[in-house]
Scaffold this active site. Structure first.
Site, PDB file in Angstrom:
ATOM      1  N   LYS A   1      -4.530   7.783 -18.144  1.00 53.24           N
ATOM      2  CA  LYS A   1      -4.429   6.372 -18.295  1.00 53.24           C
ATOM      3  C   LYS A   1      -5.543   5.640 -17.555  1.00 53.24           C
ATOM      4  O   LYS A   1      -5.395   5.479 -16.123  1.00 53.24           O
ATOM      5  CB  LYS A   1      -3.033   5.649 -17.796  1.00 53.24           C
ATOM      6  CG  LYS A   1      -2.580   4.333 -18.079  1.00 53.24           C
ATOM      7  CD  LYS A   1      -3.027   3.637 -19.061  1.00 53.24           C
ATOM      8  CE  LYS A   1      -2.910   2.115 -19.015  1.00 53.24           C
ATOM      9  NZ  LYS A   1      -3.624   1.435 -17.735  1.00 53.24           N
TER      10      LYS A   1
ATOM     11  N   GLY B   1      -1.777   4.034  -6.350  1.00 54.65           N
ATOM     12  CA  GLY B   1      -1.715   2.409  -6.482  1.00 54.65           C
ATOM     13  C   GLY B   1      -0.722   2.017  -5.547  1.00 54.65           C
ATOM     14  O   GLY B   1      -0.438   2.490  -4.455  1.00 54.65           O
ATOM     15  N   SER B   2      -0.135   0.974  -5.936  1.00 57.72           N
ATOM     16  CA  SER B   2       0.742  -0.151  -5.168  1.00 57.72           C
ATOM     17  C   SER B   2       2.092   0.919  -5.032  1.00 57.72           C
ATOM     18  O   SER B   2       2.481   1.585  -6.052  1.00 57.72           O
ATOM     19  CB  SER B   2       0.915  -1.397  -5.647  1.00 57.72           C
ATOM     20  OG  SER B   2       1.560  -1.225  -7.013  1.00 57.72           O
ATOM     21  N   ARG B   3       2.680   0.175  -4.150  1.00 56.39           N
ATOM     22  CA  ARG B   3       4.176   0.858  -3.865  1.00 56.39           C
ATOM     23  C   ARG B   3       5.264   0.210  -5.050  1.00 56.39           C
ATOM     24  O   ARG B   3       5.878   1.171  -5.738  1.00 56.39           O
ATOM     25  CB  ARG B   3       4.988   0.541  -2.714  1.00 56.39           C
ATOM     26  CG  ARG B   3       6.177   0.899  -2.402  1.00 56.39           C
ATOM     27  CD  ARG B   3       7.004   0.416  -1.181  1.00 56.39           C
ATOM     28  NE  ARG B   3       6.224   0.624  -0.209  1.00 56.39           N
ATOM     29  CZ  ARG B   3       6.818   0.528   1.325  1.00 56.39           C
ATOM     30  NH1 ARG B   3       8.137   0.462   1.378  1.00 56.39           N
ATOM     31  NH2 ARG B   3       6.309   0.403   2.303  1.00 56.39           N
TER      32      ARG B   3
ATOM     33  N   GLY C   1       4.097   2.501  -8.252  1.00 54.82           N
ATOM     34  CA  GLY C   1       4.415   3.699  -7.950  1.00 54.82           C
ATOM     35  C   GLY C   1       5.901   3.999  -8.129  1.00 54.82           C
ATOM     36  O   GLY C   1       6.429   4.744  -8.660  1.00 54.82           O
TER      37      GLY C   1
ATOM     38  N   GLU D   1       0.774   8.248  -4.879  1.00 52.35           N
ATOM     39  CA  GLU D   1       0.398   7.959  -3.641  1.00 52.35           C
ATOM     40  C   GLU D   1       0.462   6.332  -3.522  1.00 52.35           C
ATOM     41  O   GLU D   1      -0.215   5.961  -4.485  1.00 52.35           O
ATOM     42  CB  GLU D   1      -1.017   8.544  -3.064  1.00 52.35           C
ATOM     43  CG  GLU D   1      -1.628   8.088  -1.909  1.00 52.35           C
ATOM     44  CD  GLU D   1      -3.072   7.905  -1.885  1.00 52.35           C
ATOM     45  OE1 GLU D   1      -3.752   7.016  -1.553  1.00 52.35           O
ATOM     46  OE2 GLU D   1      -3.792   9.113  -2.464  1.00 52.35           O
TER      47      GLU D   1
ATOM     48  N   CYS E   1      -6.772   3.389   0.984  1.00 49.75           N
ATOM     49  CA  CYS E   1      -5.316   3.717   1.337  1.00 49.75           C
ATOM     50  C   CYS E   1      -5.093   4.316   2.750  1.00 49.75           C
ATOM     51  O   CYS E   1      -4.059   4.230   3.233  1.00 49.75           O
ATOM     52  CB  CYS E   1      -4.821   4.824   0.539  1.00 49.75           C
ATOM     53  SG  CYS E   1      -6.054   6.300   0.205  1.00 49.75           S
TER      54      CYS E   1
ATOM     55  N   GLU F   1       1.982  -3.227   4.678  1.00 45.09           N
ATOM     56  CA  GLU F   1       0.594  -2.971   4.147  1.00 45.09           C
ATOM     57  C   GLU F   1       0.135  -4.316   3.729  1.00 45.09           C
ATOM     58  O   GLU F   1       0.516  -5.013   2.833  1.00 45.09           O
ATOM     59  CB  GLU F   1       0.343  -1.916   3.139  1.00 45.09           C
ATOM     60  CG  GLU F   1      -0.851  -1.835   2.886  1.00 45.09           C
ATOM     61  CD  GLU F   1      -1.000  -0.815   1.787  1.00 45.09           C
ATOM     62  OE1 GLU F   1      -2.118  -0.061   1.592  1.00 45.09           O
ATOM     63  OE2 GLU F   1      -0.254  -0.512   0.753  1.00 45.09           O
TER      64      GLU F   1
END
Length: 531
Positions: free
Chosen positions: A177, A234-236, A239, A258, A295, A388
């Protein structure tokens, strides 16, 4: 790109945006329809029957061909990636080299072959009170893997990046994707992969590339019953959503995400006294590298108490104030950075110690660097300070006594890295800090900085939740191949029916564990109970 076929939809296209100008870039790209998404998964499942049995030498040739193809169009890829990300040419050249290097690393791993962890326990038919059967096991691929391109690495963590390389190396077809921020880059690299599939004579479903500007296509892939695993950077929030989708399926699948990491840095007394200014220069370079969109960016820094911190702080403030403006990758990242910075300012729990000049150009996604500052007492009382902020900023926590450092370390959530700057004496006095951090991160860095992740056999790029969804794995380095495998045991099989990796003669010459001993021995004697 659905196998060897192109999508033929007439839905509304989306466009990449130039971060330097804020303008849309031609051409338009078309989101995959539900029917196309389903076809990509079905082609991958069909291809798995053949590709999962492809030899290590054939997979190595395939991976090397992809690398060669990317290099052959590198100038075009770098030019387009520069337009879509505003990343400098040197950075993109390095990322291209890293992408091709990863592919070739996995090629060497699968060509050599010992990665399958073959184990042989020979039969003992006359063992009392019960005979011991012949048992042989090895790692086998899982099935179709969906890979999500990352916003901050348009090459090394995207179409032909580490997740794709490791999944293909293990014998899994991949459906990528593409990230909506750099679809043109994705298309160029995707063509290189697709041409490699065709030229190597592999089934067309070994690789597909789907586009989509929202969450629909990715969610459909994760929920598709023929998909067996996923990889994401990517972002929390994104994810976690995909993690939950993978876990809520009627057949849950492993999903390696991640996500969020603030990567604490601990500067101990001896190091601060001996080389405070040098550490400040290295820290500034690290947290502004890539506009602070790595990251592994160090997002919080703890200064030991009872030391002369003035040279360090003065140098760091000077460097921040002199920082050039930075351009963030996407409109969402830009707005999130501005919102997080404004929130930190308004809460009053941290002050601005230094700030670069406001960007002179209001077009695009430009921002300036900011150094926030607080003390250890305030940090311990305000848990939100460890959040973050994706961009060129960090938080300096001053006056941190030894016991406070240990308490802070114990309270950390999972991170990708933790960094310690110290002397030999510091290490002796803060030995407990190291012990605590081993349980909090995937990589401990000493007298260096966490940005810059070497692609190698020993690298671990992972960590406890929420830095990743599964802290037992890595997304960088040759150990990443293990994520997309499972162990299969063969009991009592005749030699001719076993995979080559487990046959008596060891025709591949790989390292295996035979009766508990590592060996490359050939002609393992068959017991009388086996044909």
């Amino acid at each position: 790109m659905i196998g060897f076929r192109d999508g033929a939809t007439e839905v509304e296209p989306f466009h990449a945006t130039n971060p330097a100008t804020g303008e849309h870039l031609p051409p338009g790209f078309f989101p995959a329809t539900p029917e196309e998404t389903d076809l990509a998964a079905r082609l991958a499942a069909d291809a798995f029957a053949v590709y999962s049995r492809t030899s290590g030498k054939e997979k190595a040739a395939f991976l090397r061909k992809i690398a060669n193809k990317i290099e052959s169009v590198a100038s075009e890829v770098i030019d387009r990636a520069g337009q879509e990300t505003a990343l400098p040419q040197a950075r993109l050249q390095g990322e291209t080299a890293r992408t091709c290097g990863q592919l070739r690393l996995f090629a060497t791993v699968v060509e050599e072959g010992s990665w399958v962890a073959a184990r042989i326990d020979r039969a003992v038919p006359d063992r009392k009170p019960l005979p011991k059967p012949d048992l042989r096991s090895m790692l086998r691929p899982l099935g179709p893997v969906v890979v999500f391109g990352a916003s901050n690495f348009p090459l090394a963590f995207s179409v032909a990046g580490g997740d794709t390389a490791s999944a293909l190396a293990a014998g899994n077809p991949v459906v990528v994707k593409a990230h909506a921020a750099h679809p043109g880059t994705a298309e160029l690299v995707g063509c290189a992969v697709r041409e490699s599939v065709r030229e190597c004579g592999l089934p067309e479903g070994v690789f597909s590339l789907l586009f989509g500007a929202g969450a629909r296509v990715g969610a459909a892939l994760v929920k598709h019953p023929l998909v067996k695993a996923g990889g994401f950077t990517g972002s929390r929030s994104a994810g976690r959503t995909l993690m939950d989708l993978a876990a809520s399926r009627s057949e849950p699948i492993p999903f390696y995400a991640e996500m969020s990491s603030t990567n604490p840095v601990f500067i101990l007394p001896g190091a601060l006294r001996e080389r405070g200014e040098r550490i400040a220069a290295g820290l500034h370079s690290s947290f502004t590298m890539g506009a602070g969109q790595f990251c592994t960016k160090p997002g919080m820094v703890f200064l030991a108490d009872d030391t002369d911190e003035a040279p360090f702080r003065n140098k760091l403030r000077e460097l921040v104030e002199a920082s050039a403006e930075f351009r963030l990758l996407t409109a969402n990242i830009h707005s999130s950075y501005q919102s997080a910075v404004a929130n930190r300012k308004s809460r009053g729990t941290a002050t601005i110690a230094a700030q670069a000049a406001e960007p002179s150009d209001s077009r695009g996604f430009a921002v300036g660097s900011i150094l926030f500052e607080t003390d250890s007492t305030s940090f311990l009382k305000n848990p939100g300070l460890d959040a973050e902020i994706f961009g060129p900023t960090t938080l300096l926590v001053r006056n941190t006594k030894r016991d406070e450092m240990l308490e802070i370390a114990r309270n950390l959530e999972g991170h990708l890295t933790a960094t310690i700057h110290g002397t030999d004496r510091d290490l002796r006095e803060f030995a407990e800090l190291i012990s605590i951090l081993e349980g909090k991160v995937g990589r401990l860095v000493f007298n260096d900085f966490p940005t810059g992740v070497e692609v190698s056999h020993a690298m671990v790029h992972g960590g406890p939740y929420p830095s990743t969804s599964d802290g037992r794995s890595t997304s960088v380095g040759s150990q990443a191949i293990f994520r997309f495998t499972r162990a299969v045991c063969y009991q009592g099989f005749p030699d001719r029916a076993l995979p080559d990796e487990l046959k008596d003669a060891n025709p591949l010459g790989i390292w295996r564990m035979v009766d508990g001993q590592m060996t490359q021995e050939v002609n393992v004697p068959a017991s009388s109970s086996r044909a």
